[in-house]
Write a protein that holds these residues in place. Structure first.
Motif, PDB file in Angstrom:
ATOM      1  N   VAL A 215       0.856  -1.183   0.000  1.00  0.00           N
ATOM      2  CA  VAL A 215       0.000   0.000   0.000  1.00  0.00           C
ATOM      3  C   VAL A 215       0.893   1.235   0.000  1.00  0.00           C
ATOM      4  O   VAL A 215       1.807   1.349   0.826  1.00  0.00           O
ATOM      5  CB  VAL A 215      -0.921   0.025   1.232  1.00  0.00           C
ATOM      6  N   SER A 216       0.658   2.162  -0.907  1.00  0.00           N
ATOM      7  CA  SER A 216       1.419   3.411  -0.947  1.00  0.00           C
ATOM      8  C   SER A 216       0.918   4.356   0.135  1.00  0.00           C
ATOM      9  O   SER A 216      -0.290   4.576   0.257  1.00  0.00           O
ATOM     10  CB  SER A 216       1.287   4.072  -2.322  1.00  0.00           C
ATOM     11  N   LEU A 217       1.842   4.935   0.897  1.00  0.00           N
ATOM     12  CA  LEU A 217       1.485   5.872   1.965  1.00  0.00           C
ATOM     13  C   LEU A 217       1.631   7.317   1.484  1.00  0.00           C
ATOM     14  O   LEU A 217       0.644   8.021   1.354  1.00  0.00           O
ATOM     15  CB  LEU A 217       2.353   5.607   3.196  1.00  0.00           C
ATOM     16  N   ILE A 218       2.857   7.741   1.223  1.00  0.00           N
ATOM     17  CA  ILE A 218       3.080   9.075   0.655  1.00  0.00           C
ATOM     18  C   ILE A 218       4.265   9.004  -0.300  1.00  0.00           C
ATOM     19  O   ILE A 218       5.092   8.093  -0.235  1.00  0.00           O
ATOM     20  CB  ILE A 218       3.386  10.156   1.725  1.00  0.00           C
ATOM     21  N   THR A 219       4.370   9.973  -1.190  1.00  0.00           N
ATOM     22  CA  THR A 219       5.599  10.202  -1.940  1.00  0.00           C
ATOM     23  C   THR A 219       6.613  10.836  -0.996  1.00  0.00           C
ATOM     24  O   THR A 219       6.279  11.741  -0.226  1.00  0.00           O
ATOM     25  CB  THR A 219       5.348  11.136  -3.132  1.00  0.00           C
ATOM     26  N   ASN A 220       7.845  10.361  -1.043  1.00  0.00           N
ATOM     27  CA  ASN A 220       8.843  10.835  -0.093  1.00  0.00           C
ATOM     28  C   ASN A 220      10.157  11.130  -0.816  1.00  0.00           C
ATOM     29  O   ASN A 220      10.783  10.228  -1.380  1.00  0.00           O
ATOM     30  CB  ASN A 220       9.078   9.786   0.998  1.00  0.00           C
ATOM     31  N   TYR A 221      10.567  12.404  -0.791  1.00  0.00           N
ATOM     32  CA  TYR A 221      11.828  12.811  -1.387  1.00  0.00           C
ATOM     33  C   TYR A 221      12.971  12.814  -0.369  1.00  0.00           C
ATOM     34  O   TYR A 221      14.103  13.125  -0.737  1.00  0.00           O
ATOM     35  CB  TYR A 221      11.705  14.199  -2.015  1.00  0.00           C
ATOM     36  N   TYR A 222      12.691  12.473   0.884  1.00  0.00           N
ATOM     37  CA  TYR A 222      13.785  12.356   1.853  1.00  0.00           C
ATOM     38  C   TYR A 222      14.162  10.874   1.922  1.00  0.00           C
ATOM     39  O   TYR A 222      13.643  10.109   2.740  1.00  0.00           O
ATOM     40  CB  TYR A 222      13.383  12.892   3.229  1.00  0.00           C
ATOM     41  N   ASP A 223      15.072  10.464   1.052  1.00  0.00           N
ATOM     42  CA  ASP A 223      15.335   9.047   0.842  1.00  0.00           C
ATOM     43  C   ASP A 223      16.478   8.535   1.712  1.00  0.00           C
ATOM     44  O   ASP A 223      17.443   7.935   1.233  1.00  0.00           O
ATOM     45  CB  ASP A 223      15.617   8.767  -0.638  1.00  0.00           C
ATOM     46  N   TYR A 224      16.350   8.754   3.028  1.00  0.00           N
ATOM     47  CA  TYR A 224      17.336   8.223   3.970  1.00  0.00           C
ATOM     48  C   TYR A 224      16.677   7.962   5.313  1.00  0.00           C
ATOM     49  O   TYR A 224      16.083   8.877   5.901  1.00  0.00           O
ATOM     50  CB  TYR A 224      18.511   9.190   4.143  1.00  0.00           C
TER      51      TYR A 224
ATOM     52  N   SER B  12      20.786   6.644  -1.776  1.00  0.00           N
ATOM     53  CA  SER B  12      20.202   7.798  -1.097  1.00  0.00           C
ATOM     54  C   SER B  12      20.800   9.102  -1.628  1.00  0.00           C
ATOM     55  O   SER B  12      22.006   9.341  -1.515  1.00  0.00           O
ATOM     56  CB  SER B  12      20.454   7.705   0.412  1.00  0.00           C
ATOM     57  N   SER B  13      19.947   9.965  -2.169  1.00  0.00           N
ATOM     58  CA  SER B  13      20.434  11.284  -2.604  1.00  0.00           C
ATOM     59  C   SER B  13      20.859  12.115  -1.398  1.00  0.00           C
ATOM     60  O   SER B  13      21.735  12.973  -1.508  1.00  0.00           O
ATOM     61  CB  SER B  13      19.349  12.006  -3.403  1.00  0.00           C
ATOM     62  N   ILE B  14      20.239  11.869  -0.245  1.00  0.00           N
ATOM     63  CA  ILE B  14      20.625  12.590   0.978  1.00  0.00           C
ATOM     64  C   ILE B  14      22.081  12.297   1.325  1.00  0.00           C
ATOM     65  O   ILE B  14      22.816  13.166   1.801  1.00  0.00           O
ATOM     66  CB  ILE B  14      19.698  12.200   2.146  1.00  0.00           C
ATOM     67  N   GLN B  15      22.523  11.071   1.077  1.00  0.00           N
ATOM     68  CA  GLN B  15      23.901  10.686   1.346  1.00  0.00           C
ATOM     69  C   GLN B  15      24.817  10.898   0.141  1.00  0.00           C
ATOM     70  O   GLN B  15      26.005  10.595   0.200  1.00  0.00           O
ATOM     71  CB  GLN B  15      23.952   9.211   1.770  1.00  0.00           C
ATOM     72  N   GLY B  16      24.240  11.400  -0.966  1.00  0.00           N
ATOM     73  CA  GLY B  16      25.043  11.707  -2.134  1.00  0.00           C
ATOM     74  C   GLY B  16      25.289  10.542  -3.066  1.00  0.00           C
ATOM     75  O   GLY B  16      26.220  10.580  -3.876  1.00  0.00           O
ATOM     76  N   TYR B  17      24.445   9.493  -2.983  1.00  0.00           N
ATOM     77  CA  TYR B  17      24.673   8.303  -3.799  1.00  0.00           C
ATOM     78  C   TYR B  17      23.464   7.928  -4.649  1.00  0.00           C
ATOM     79  O   TYR B  17      23.310   6.789  -5.050  1.00  0.00           O
ATOM     80  CB  TYR B  17      25.056   7.112  -2.912  1.00  0.00           C
ATOM     81  N   GLY B  18      22.582   8.828  -4.935  1.00  0.00           N
ATOM     82  CA  GLY B  18      21.435   8.548  -5.785  1.00  0.00           C
ATOM     83  C   GLY B  18      20.840   9.854  -6.265  1.00  0.00           C
ATOM     84  O   GLY B  18      21.143  10.936  -5.740  1.00  0.00           O
ATOM     85  N   GLU B  19      19.967   9.785  -7.269  1.00  0.00           N
ATOM     86  CA  GLU B  19      19.325  10.987  -7.777  1.00  0.00           C
ATOM     87  C   GLU B  19      18.140  11.379  -6.887  1.00  0.00           C
ATOM     88  O   GLU B  19      17.485  10.532  -6.277  1.00  0.00           O
ATOM     89  CB  GLU B  19      18.837  10.749  -9.211  1.00  0.00           C
ATOM     90  N   ASN B  20      17.858  12.662  -6.848  1.00  0.00           N
ATOM     91  CA  ASN B  20      16.771  13.185  -6.027  1.00  0.00           C
ATOM     92  C   ASN B  20      15.453  13.067  -6.792  1.00  0.00           C
ATOM     93  O   ASN B  20      14.850  14.057  -7.194  1.00  0.00           O
ATOM     94  CB  ASN B  20      17.055  14.642  -5.645  1.00  0.00           C
ATOM     95  N   LEU B  21      15.016  11.821  -6.993  1.00  0.00           N
ATOM     96  CA  LEU B  21      13.802  11.546  -7.756  1.00  0.00           C
ATOM     97  C   LEU B  21      12.650  11.101  -6.878  1.00  0.00           C
ATOM     98  O   LEU B  21      11.584  10.760  -7.379  1.00  0.00           O
ATOM     99  CB  LEU B  21      14.090  10.462  -8.809  1.00  0.00           C
ATOM    100  N   GLY B  22      12.858  11.081  -5.576  1.00  0.00           N
ATOM    101  CA  GLY B  22      11.787  10.692  -4.665  1.00  0.00           C
ATOM    102  C   GLY B  22      11.594   9.192  -4.622  1.00  0.00           C
ATOM    103  O   GLY B  22      12.266   8.408  -5.295  1.00  0.00           O
ATOM    104  N   GLY B  23      10.639   8.804  -3.819  1.00  0.00           N
ATOM    105  CA  GLY B  23      10.268   7.408  -3.648  1.00  0.00           C
ATOM    106  C   GLY B  23       8.889   7.349  -3.035  1.00  0.00           C
ATOM    107  O   GLY B  23       8.191   8.367  -2.943  1.00  0.00           O
ATOM    108  N   THR B  24       8.491   6.172  -2.597  1.00  0.00           N
ATOM    109  CA  THR B  24       7.166   5.987  -2.012  1.00  0.00           C
ATOM    110  C   THR B  24       7.284   5.196  -0.721  1.00  0.00           C
ATOM    111  O   THR B  24       7.926   4.136  -0.696  1.00  0.00           O
ATOM    112  CB  THR B  24       6.233   5.228  -2.981  1.00  0.00           C
TER     113      THR B  24
END
Length: 698
Positions: free
Chosen positions: A58-67, A572-584
């Motif tokens: 079940v999807s809860l929210i879109t989340n751009y803080y990926d850490y 994780s884009s927060i840690q500098g190892y992924g793109e800031n494309l969000g997640g769920t």
């Protein structure tokens, strides 16, 4: 690649991606040079339990803080006595929005009814903790945020939901419990963040006690992080909820942890978590590290225990955490691990490292505390060997009666997982000899990487460990991210290139209170793999959190709630190892067959039968299933579809000991061709059952 629609977005990042790929190419070439003697573990002697998806994702929210969206060192999914689930996490719903704290509520039937922020102020906040009051079923939460605009320090606030009035979503306005005015031995510099919330009994009749345990953000005098704790506690009952009281809080620290922070006599940093029992005890359990370059003190296990509702003294226990191991020799007598500069053999040891995001729980009627963590191969003096990652999940235990620290091999085990001796990945039969050499006579070993992201530099941040239980039934579940194949895909190691973005969720179970453990259930979204989960198709699951209770479904089955981030970009884009494309943010549940409660049917499988993976797999039109019987036995081998319907009986007879094989032509019992898809073959022999997955592709 995650989803086709993301391709348009990715075009915008082509330049930065190219730069990242150049950096990765240089780094990966270095990694590849050291990995030729490692191999991937294949289970041989323990059963993988039957399981299925109990509640579809079940999807809860879109989340751009990926850490690490949930709690660092606690459970972020709490199960109410009536079966409802509260989940708490932080997130950004857009790339530019403020990080906020959210809750989600799923009712006992698995229906998502609520998702929203708890507070109404648009301030930077995060890392929430949560616990459930067993009497009212109300959750109490705590998190940190910048609520006082007069300074940049974070404050810790508390809120609770008045669920007992009839429904979730009636949150009390958050109120500050710990701030820069809260007295501590190291004032005025201390700043306590990352709160963990626990509810236990109270010494006050008719009340319960809530604890908020926060960690010091301020560094020790030398500038190194220390993370001593502040404990706030308050007593409450239903009347306090009805009055929307902010409660009467008391505060304390643990003197020995304060001494570690103040470098008295030297700096030490604890890596652990807290648990509160149902009889008024509190334990802080983990391992403590020292400065390996300047200190002669080894890393140690620690457990602080208080049996008086958090009041009075905490008793400190220390135990061995470092285990020296022999440097194995190649066939020509040279040592496998040598110093690149001097050529001298390295001094090796094993110790818990990179397991700093875990929970702790009381078990065995509050006589023990446990946590799931890691053990790494390291090099004296106090350094880990990043180009040779040997990291293996362990269950650590402190026995409050015997005051002994022990550990168990959990995933990739030695011959005796419970002997409190580190498993050597080049000597799994534990006969003191190297198990295998490669064609050049070099020692080989079974590799381990229980971290979802491949890069060594972020393993400190990306490790995640969870234990949960149903103590009435002696059931336990261990959950972690299994990233070895993904890491090999990023090296790249030949044959694993297409694994690069497929970290797995790993789940091991015990049905005897943690005495013995199954082999791991592995779940991933890689369609051509045996462990493919259709419900996870297209997902990159990371940061997996379990519910705090395994729910008893009857007939030996239990349900484990899971919350995780399905990231849109690996790393994780927060840690500098992924793109800031969000997640769920995702909620789901898996149902697992534990067997009869209280260990009347152990889940470990004695070594009288070995069911091998079918070959070829995927297959079309036929595949061969092989197995080995160590003793003569009645054997039943059947094929089932994903709905659990029996498709074909291949074997149903008494067979002699030895190697056996049978071919399935992709037909049902009526000799009709079956359709493409995922199938399971289940082997029964006496009271033993083992199941594996296969894929028919036409």
């Amino acid at each position: 690649m995650k989803k086709f629609s993301l391709l348009i977005i990715l075009v915008c990042f082509v330049i930065s991606l190219s730069a990242e790929m150049q950096q990765a190419t240089t780094r990966n070439a270095e990694l590849d040079a050291h990995n030729h003697s490692a191999k991937v573990y294949e289970p041989t002697s323990r059963d993988v339990p039957n399981w299925e998806i109990g509640i579809d994702p079940v999807s809860l929210i879109t989340n751009y803080y990926d850490y690490q969206p949930g709690s660092y060192n606690s459970i972020s999914v709490r199960v109410q006595p009536d079966g409802g689930k509260y989940m708490i996490f932080h997130g950004r719903e857009t790339a530019a929005s403020t990080r906020r704290v959210y809750y989600a509520y799923v009712d006992a039937a698995g229906n998502l009814t609520n998702v929203a922020t708890i507070g109404t102020d648009d301030v930077n906040e995060g890392y929430p903790g949560i616990s459930i009051d067993p009497e009212t079923q109300n959750p109490i939460t705590a998190w940190h945020g910048n609520f006082d605009e007069s300074n940049t320090d974070f404050e810790i606030v508390v809120s609770y939901d008045l669920y007992h009035l009839g429904s979730p979503g009636l949150w009390k306005t958050p109120f500050i419990v710990i701030d820069d005015a809260t007295q501590s031995p190291n004032m005025p510099d201390d700043e306590f963040n990352w709160p963990y919330t626990f509810i236990g009994p109270s010494p006050v009749t008719g009340k319960r006690r809530v604890y908020v345990v926060a960690t010091n953000f301020d560094n020790a005098p030398s500038g190194d992080p220390s993370e001593n704790v502040m404990i706030a506690f308050a007593d409450f009952d239903e009347n306090d909820f009805n009055a929307q009281s902010e409660l009467d809080w008391s505060y304390r620290t643990i003197p020995q942890m304060d001494a570690w922070h103040n470098e008295d006599p030297e700096w030490m940093r604890p890596n652990g978590a807290t648990a509160v029992s149902n009889d008024g005890s509190i334990a802080l359990f983990g391992y403590v590290i020292t400065d390996g370059e300047t200190s002669t003190t080894p890393d140690q296990m620690y457990c602080f225990v208080n049996d008086n509702y958090g009041e009075g003294d905490f008793e400190m226990h220390l135990g061995q955490a470092e285990f020296d191991i022999d440097n194995p020799q190649n066939q020509d007598g040279t040592y496998r691990f040598v110093d690149d500069q001097t050529g001298q053999p390295l001094q090796l040891y094993m110790a818990p490292t990179l397991c700093n995001h875990q929970n702790v729980m009381f078990t065995d009627n509050n006589s023990k505390v446990k946590f799931l963590g890691n053990m790494n191969m390291l090099v004296h003096p106090a350094d880990w060997f990043p180009d040779l990652p040997m990291m293996y999940p362990k269950v650590y235990t402190f026995d409050l009666n015997t005051e002994e620290f022990t550990f168990q091999d959990l995933y990739i085990t030695g011959a005796n997982p419970n002997d409190n001796i580190p498993m050597l990945p080049w000597d799994l039969d534990e006969d003191g000899q190297v198990d295998e050499y490669d064609a050049d006579g070099i020692v080989t070993w079974v590799d381990g990487w229980p971290v979802f992201h491949y890069d060594y530099d972020v393993a400190f941040h990306e490790n995640r460990w969870q234990l949960t239980q149903n103590e009435d039934n002696d059931w336990m579940v261990a959950v972690w991210s299994e990233g070895l194949k993904s890491r090999l895909g990023n090296v790249p190691e030949p044959g694993y290139e297409d694994w690069a973005e497929f970290p797995e969720i790993a789940v091991a179970i015990s049905n005897d209170g943690g005495e013995n453990w199954s082999d791991a259930i592995l779940m991933n979204a890689k369609t051509d793999d045996d462990n493919y989960v259709p419900e996870f198709d297209g997902m990159i699951p990371c940061y997996v959190y379990t519910g705090d209770v395994i729910q008893d479904l009857g007939d030996g089955w239990g349900r484990v709630d899971l919350m995780f981030l399905d990231d849109n970009s690996y790393g994780s884009s927060i840690q500098g190892y992924g793109e800031n494309l969000g997640g769920t943010m995702i909620y789901t549940a898996i149902d697992i067959e534990f067997g009869n409660p209280n260990n009347t049917e152990p889940n470990t499988i004695p070594a009288i039968v070995e069911l091998k993976q079918n070959y070829p797999n995927p297959f079309n039109p036929s595949t061969t299933i092989s197995y080995n019987l160590k003793e003569a036995a009645e054997v039943e081998l059947e094929i089932f579809n994903v709905k659990g319907q029996k498709v074909r009986t291949l074997v149903q007879e008494h067979q002699n000991a030895g190697e056996h094989q049978v071919t399935w032509q992709g037909k049902d019992d009526n000799f009709r061709n079956v359709s493409s898809g995922v199938y399971f073959y289940k082997m029964k022999s006496g009271n033993l059952t083992t199941t594996k997955k296969m894929i028919l592709l036409k």
